[in-house]
Design a protein around this motif. Structure first.
Motif, PDB file in Angstrom:
ATOM      1  N   LEU A 166      -1.592 -37.730 -37.483  1.00 28.93           N
ATOM      2  CA  LEU A 166      -2.690 -38.553 -36.970  1.00 28.93           C
ATOM      3  C   LEU A 166      -3.396 -39.291 -38.105  1.00 28.93           C
ATOM      4  N   ASN A 167      -3.556 -38.631 -39.252  1.00 25.41           N
ATOM      5  CA  ASN A 167      -4.200 -39.275 -40.398  1.00 25.41           C
ATOM      6  C   ASN A 167      -3.361 -40.442 -40.912  1.00 25.41           C
ATOM      7  N   ILE A 168      -2.033 -40.250 -40.961  1.00 20.19           N
ATOM      8  CA  ILE A 168      -1.155 -41.325 -41.411  1.00 20.19           C
ATOM      9  C   ILE A 168      -1.244 -42.519 -40.471  1.00 20.19           C
ATOM     10  N   VAL A 169      -1.163 -42.255 -39.170  1.00 16.23           N
ATOM     11  CA  VAL A 169      -1.228 -43.336 -38.176  1.00 16.23           C
ATOM     12  C   VAL A 169      -2.583 -44.037 -38.244  1.00 16.23           C
ATOM     13  N   LYS A 170      -3.649 -43.269 -38.383  1.00 15.84           N
ATOM     14  CA  LYS A 170      -4.998 -43.850 -38.458  1.00 15.84           C
ATOM     15  C   LYS A 170      -5.146 -44.732 -39.691  1.00 15.84           C
ATOM     16  N   ASP A 171      -4.651 -44.252 -40.841  1.00 13.60           N
ATOM     17  CA  ASP A 171      -4.742 -45.034 -42.077  1.00 13.60           C
ATOM     18  C   ASP A 171      -3.887 -46.301 -41.994  1.00 13.60           C
ATOM     19  N   LEU A 172      -2.705 -46.188 -41.413  1.00 11.32           N
ATOM     20  CA  LEU A 172      -1.852 -47.362 -41.241  1.00 11.32           C
ATOM     21  C   LEU A 172      -2.527 -48.404 -40.358  1.00 11.32           C
ATOM     22  N   ASP A 173      -3.104 -47.940 -39.275  1.00  9.11           N
ATOM     23  CA  ASP A 173      -3.791 -48.850 -38.361  1.00  9.11           C
ATOM     24  C   ASP A 173      -4.967 -49.532 -39.057  1.00  9.11           C
ATOM     25  N   MET A 174      -5.673 -48.785 -39.898  1.00 14.03           N
ATOM     26  CA  MET A 174      -6.820 -49.347 -40.604  1.00 14.03           C
ATOM     27  C   MET A 174      -6.381 -50.437 -41.581  1.00 14.03           C
ATOM     28  N   ILE A 175      -5.316 -50.174 -42.356  1.00 12.92           N
ATOM     29  CA  ILE A 175      -4.839 -51.163 -43.314  1.00 12.92           C
ATOM     30  C   ILE A 175      -4.351 -52.422 -42.596  1.00 12.92           C
ATOM     31  N   ASN A 176      -3.611 -52.242 -41.499  1.00 13.06           N
ATOM     32  CA  ASN A 176      -3.116 -53.398 -40.748  1.00 13.06           C
ATOM     33  C   ASN A 176      -4.266 -54.230 -40.196  1.00 13.06           C
ATOM     34  N   GLN A 177      -5.321 -53.571 -39.753  1.00 14.21           N
ATOM     35  CA  GLN A 177      -6.485 -54.304 -39.242  1.00 14.21           C
ATOM     36  C   GLN A 177      -7.189 -55.062 -40.364  1.00 14.21           C
ATOM     37  N   TYR A 178      -7.297 -54.438 -41.545  1.00 12.74           N
ATOM     38  CA  TYR A 178      -7.898 -55.132 -42.682  1.00 12.74           C
ATOM     39  C   TYR A 178      -7.097 -56.379 -43.039  1.00 12.74           C
ATOM     40  N   GLU A 179      -5.776 -56.234 -43.104  1.00 13.66           N
ATOM     41  CA  GLU A 179      -4.935 -57.352 -43.520  1.00 13.66           C
ATOM     42  C   GLU A 179      -4.925 -58.479 -42.495  1.00 13.66           C
ATOM     43  N   SER A 180      -5.102 -58.136 -41.233  1.00 13.92           N
ATOM     44  CA  SER A 180      -5.141 -59.167 -40.195  1.00 13.92           C
ATOM     45  C   SER A 180      -6.544 -59.716 -39.977  1.00 13.92           C
ATOM     46  N   GLY A 181      -7.522 -59.181 -40.695  1.00 14.39           N
ATOM     47  CA  GLY A 181      -8.895 -59.663 -40.592  1.00 14.39           C
ATOM     48  C   GLY A 181      -9.607 -59.259 -39.324  1.00 14.39           C
ATOM     49  N   GLU A 182      -9.138 -58.186 -38.685  1.00 14.21           N
ATOM     50  CA  GLU A 182      -9.726 -57.768 -37.417  1.00 14.21           C
ATOM     51  C   GLU A 182     -10.963 -56.890 -37.592  1.00 14.21           C
ATOM     52  N   ILE A 183     -11.130 -56.279 -38.751  1.00 12.40           N
ATOM     53  CA  ILE A 183     -12.265 -55.391 -38.978  1.00 12.40           C
ATOM     54  C   ILE A 183     -13.434 -56.185 -39.564  1.00 12.40           C
ATOM     55  N   LYS A 184     -14.593 -56.072 -38.952  1.00 12.49           N
ATOM     56  CA  LYS A 184     -15.790 -56.739 -39.442  1.00 12.49           C
ATOM     57  C   LYS A 184     -16.717 -55.711 -40.074  1.00 12.49           C
ATOM     58  N   LEU A 185     -17.359 -56.119 -41.140  1.00 10.54           N
ATOM     59  CA  LEU A 185     -18.261 -55.219 -41.856  1.00 10.54           C
ATOM     60  C   LEU A 185     -19.631 -55.181 -41.178  1.00 10.54           C
ATOM     61  N   ASN A 186     -20.210 -54.004 -41.174  1.00 10.93           N
ATOM     62  CA  ASN A 186     -21.565 -53.819 -40.660  1.00 10.93           C
ATOM     63  C   ASN A 186     -22.496 -53.628 -41.867  1.00 10.93           C
ATOM     64  N   ILE A 187     -22.947 -54.729 -42.424  1.00 14.39           N
ATOM     65  CA  ILE A 187     -23.731 -54.690 -43.660  1.00 14.39           C
ATOM     66  C   ILE A 187     -25.151 -54.209 -43.369  1.00 14.39           C
ATOM     67  N   SER A 188     -25.603 -53.263 -44.176  1.00 12.92           N
ATOM     68  CA  SER A 188     -26.971 -52.760 -44.074  1.00 12.92           C
ATOM     69  C   SER A 188     -27.433 -52.309 -45.450  1.00 12.92           C
ATOM     70  N   SER A 189     -28.708 -52.044 -45.560  1.00 12.17           N
ATOM     71  CA  SER A 189     -29.267 -51.544 -46.818  1.00 12.17           C
ATOM     72  C   SER A 189     -29.375 -50.025 -46.748  1.00 12.17           C
ATOM     73  N   PHE A 190     -28.828 -49.343 -47.759  1.00  8.63           N
ATOM     74  CA  PHE A 190     -28.883 -47.878 -47.774  1.00  8.63           C
ATOM     75  C   PHE A 190     -28.898 -47.376 -49.215  1.00  8.63           C
ATOM     76  N   ASP A 191     -29.291 -46.131 -49.362  1.00  6.98           N
ATOM     77  CA  ASP A 191     -29.374 -45.496 -50.680  1.00  6.98           C
ATOM     78  C   ASP A 191     -27.993 -44.954 -51.062  1.00  6.98           C
ATOM     79  N   ILE A 192     -27.364 -45.560 -52.049  1.00  3.91           N
ATOM     80  CA  ILE A 192     -26.023 -45.152 -52.454  1.00  3.91           C
ATOM     81  C   ILE A 192     -26.022 -43.746 -53.037  1.00  3.91           C
ATOM     82  N   ASN A 193     -27.101 -43.368 -53.729  1.00  3.16           N
ATOM     83  CA  ASN A 193     -27.176 -42.023 -54.299  1.00  3.16           C
ATOM     84  C   ASN A 193     -27.214 -40.954 -53.209  1.00  3.16           C
ATOM     85  N   SER A 194     -27.924 -41.240 -52.122  1.00  6.40           N
ATOM     86  CA  SER A 194     -27.989 -40.297 -51.015  1.00  6.40           C
ATOM     87  C   SER A 194     -26.609 -40.102 -50.382  1.00  6.40           C
TER      88      SER A 194
END
Length: 344
Positions: free
Chosen positions: A170-198
Motif C-alpha cells: 500500500l505504501n508503494i502504491v500510495k507513493d507511486l500515485d503521489m509522484i505521478n500526481q506531482y508530475e502531472s500537476g494534479e496536486i495543489k499546494l495548501n500554503i499557510s503560515s506555520f511554525d517550522i520548529n514546532s
C-alpha cells in the motif's frame, strides 16, 4: 556517355557567344583598325568580352540548375522545412537547413532513447518492488493453507508478516500515485503560515521509537524558539519525515547523531538535516533523487521503504519553487539542505 540537357544548352550558348565575338573581332580588325596597336587592343577587348560572356552565361545556367535541383529535393524534404521557402534557396543554404534539421532530429532521437531506457528501468524497478512483498504474502498464505493455520504460534506470526507485506504494498502504491500526481500537476499546494520548529519537534517525537531502536539521538538546533514559514504544512512534514527517517535508518554507528537546524536568511528559512551515518559515495550521489534508487543496492528490500522517499521530497520542494541540496562524505555523514519562504 550520359546525355545532359544543361550541358547541351551551355555548349550552344558558349558556341554562339564565341562565334559572335570572333566575327566582331574579325570585323573590327579588318575595318576599324589598321595598325598593330589597334589589333592588340581589339584582341584584349575581345578576351575581356569572352570572359564576361562566359561568366554571365555559366552563372545563369548554374543558378537555373541549382534551383531545379532544389525544387526536386523539396518534394522529399522533411516536415520541418517548407518546400515553398526551399525553392528560394540555393543548394548551400538548403544544405545548411537540412544539416540543422538533422542535428535537431539526432538530439530528439537521443532524448527518446534516454526516455526509453528510463521507462524500461522504471518498469523493472516497479516490478521488483512489488514482487518482493507479493512473493512473501504468497509464501505465508501457502504455509497457512498447508496446515500452518492449525498452529496458533505460526498462524499469528505469519498473519503479522502478511499484514506488514500488505502495508508495504500500500505504501508503494500510495507513493507511486503521489509522484505521478506531482508530475502531472494534479496536486495543489495548501500554503499557510506555520511554525517550522514546532513541526520538527512533532516529527522527532513521532520517530522517537525508531531512533531508540537504532541507538540514535535526534535533536533540533534553531536560532529562535519559533520560526514561521509560508508553505504546505502537510507536505513539508512529509519532507522532514522522509529525510529524518532516512538519517535514522542509515545510522550505522554507536551514538548516532541526527541534527535538524533552522536558520533565518533574510526572507528565507534554511532547513538542514545532518547526520553522522554511513554517508554516500560520490559516484552515486547525483542519482539519489531518482525513483527507486537505493544507496545500498545489496540491502534487503524488506528492511526499507518504497525507494521513493527522496524522489517525493524533491517533487514537493520543486512544487514550492525550492531546490534541495545534498553534501556527503562516505563513512562520515550526509547533509540535506533546503529553503522555505519566511512568513512575515
Amino acid at each position: 556517355m550520359r546525355f545532359h540537357r544543361l550541358t547541351l544548352v551551355a555548349s550552344v550558348f558558349l558556341t554562339v557567344a564565341m562565334s559572335l565575338v570572333a566575327l566582331l573581332f574579325e570585323y573590327s580588325n579588318s575595318v576599324a583598325f589598321q595598325n598593330q596597336n589597334n589589333f592588340y587592343l581589339t584582341l584584349f577587348a575581345c578576351v575581356v568580352l569572352i570572359f564576361v560572356l562566359n561568366y554571365v552565361i555559366l552563372d545563369y545556367l548554374f543558378n537555373v540548375y541549382g534551383k531545379r535541383q532544389v525544387k526536386e529535393i523539396s518534394t522529399i524534404l522533411p516536415e520541418g522545412i517548407n518546400p515553398d521557402t526551399a525553392n528560394e534557396m540555393n543548394l548551400r543554404e538548403l544544405g545548411e537547413r537540412v544539416s540543422e534539421f538533422s542535428q535537431k532530429n539526432a538530439t530528439e532521437m537521443g532524448t527518446m532513447k534516454e526516455m526509453e531506457t528510463y521507462r524500461k528501468e522504471y518498469i523493472g524497478n516497479v516490478s521488483h518492488e512489488l514482487k518482493t512483498p507479493l512473493f512473501s504474502i504468497q509464501g505465508y498464505v501457502e504455509t497457512l493453507m498447508d496446515g500452518g493455520v492449525e498452529n496458533l504460534a505460526i498462524r499469528d506470526k505469519y498473519l503479522e508478516r502478511i499484514d506488514k507485506s500488505v502495508e508495504r504494498l500500500l505504501n508503494i502504491v500510495k507513493d507511486l500515485d503521489m509522484i505521478n500526481q506531482y508530475e502531472s500537476g494534479e496536486i495543489k499546494l495548501n500554503i499557510s503560515s506555520f511554525d517550522i520548529n514546532s513541526v520538527i519537534r512533532e516529527i522527532i517525537d513521532l520517530l522517537d521509537l525508531e531512533a531508540v531502536r537504532k541507538d540514535a539521538r535526534v535533536q533540533l538546533q534553531s536560532v529562535s524558539p519559533q520560526i514561521f514559514v509560508n508553505a504546505d504544512k502537510q507536505k513539508i512534514s512529509q519532507v522532514l519525515i522522509n529525510l529524518i527517517s532516512n538519517a535514522i535508518h542509515y545510522a550505522n554507528r554507536d551514538k548516532a547523531q541526527i541534527t535538524i537546524k533552522t536558520t533565518i536568511l533574510k526572507n528565507k528559512v534554511l532547513v538542514t538535516v545532518e547526520d553522522n551515518g554511513m554517508g554516500i559515495k560520490p559516484e552515486v550521489l547525483p542519482r539519489i533523487f531518482e525513483r527507486f534508487y537505493r544507496v545500498e543496492t545489496s540491502r534487503n528490500r524488506n528492511d526499507g521503504g518504497s525507494g521513493l522517499g527522496l524522489a517525493i521530497v524533491k517533487h514537493i520542494l520543486d512544487a514550492h519553487g525550492e531546490n534541495i541540496s545534498v553534501e556527503s562524505v562516505y563513512l562520515e555523514g550526509t547533509r540535506f539542505t533546503f529553503l522555505l519562504e519566511k512568513s512575515n
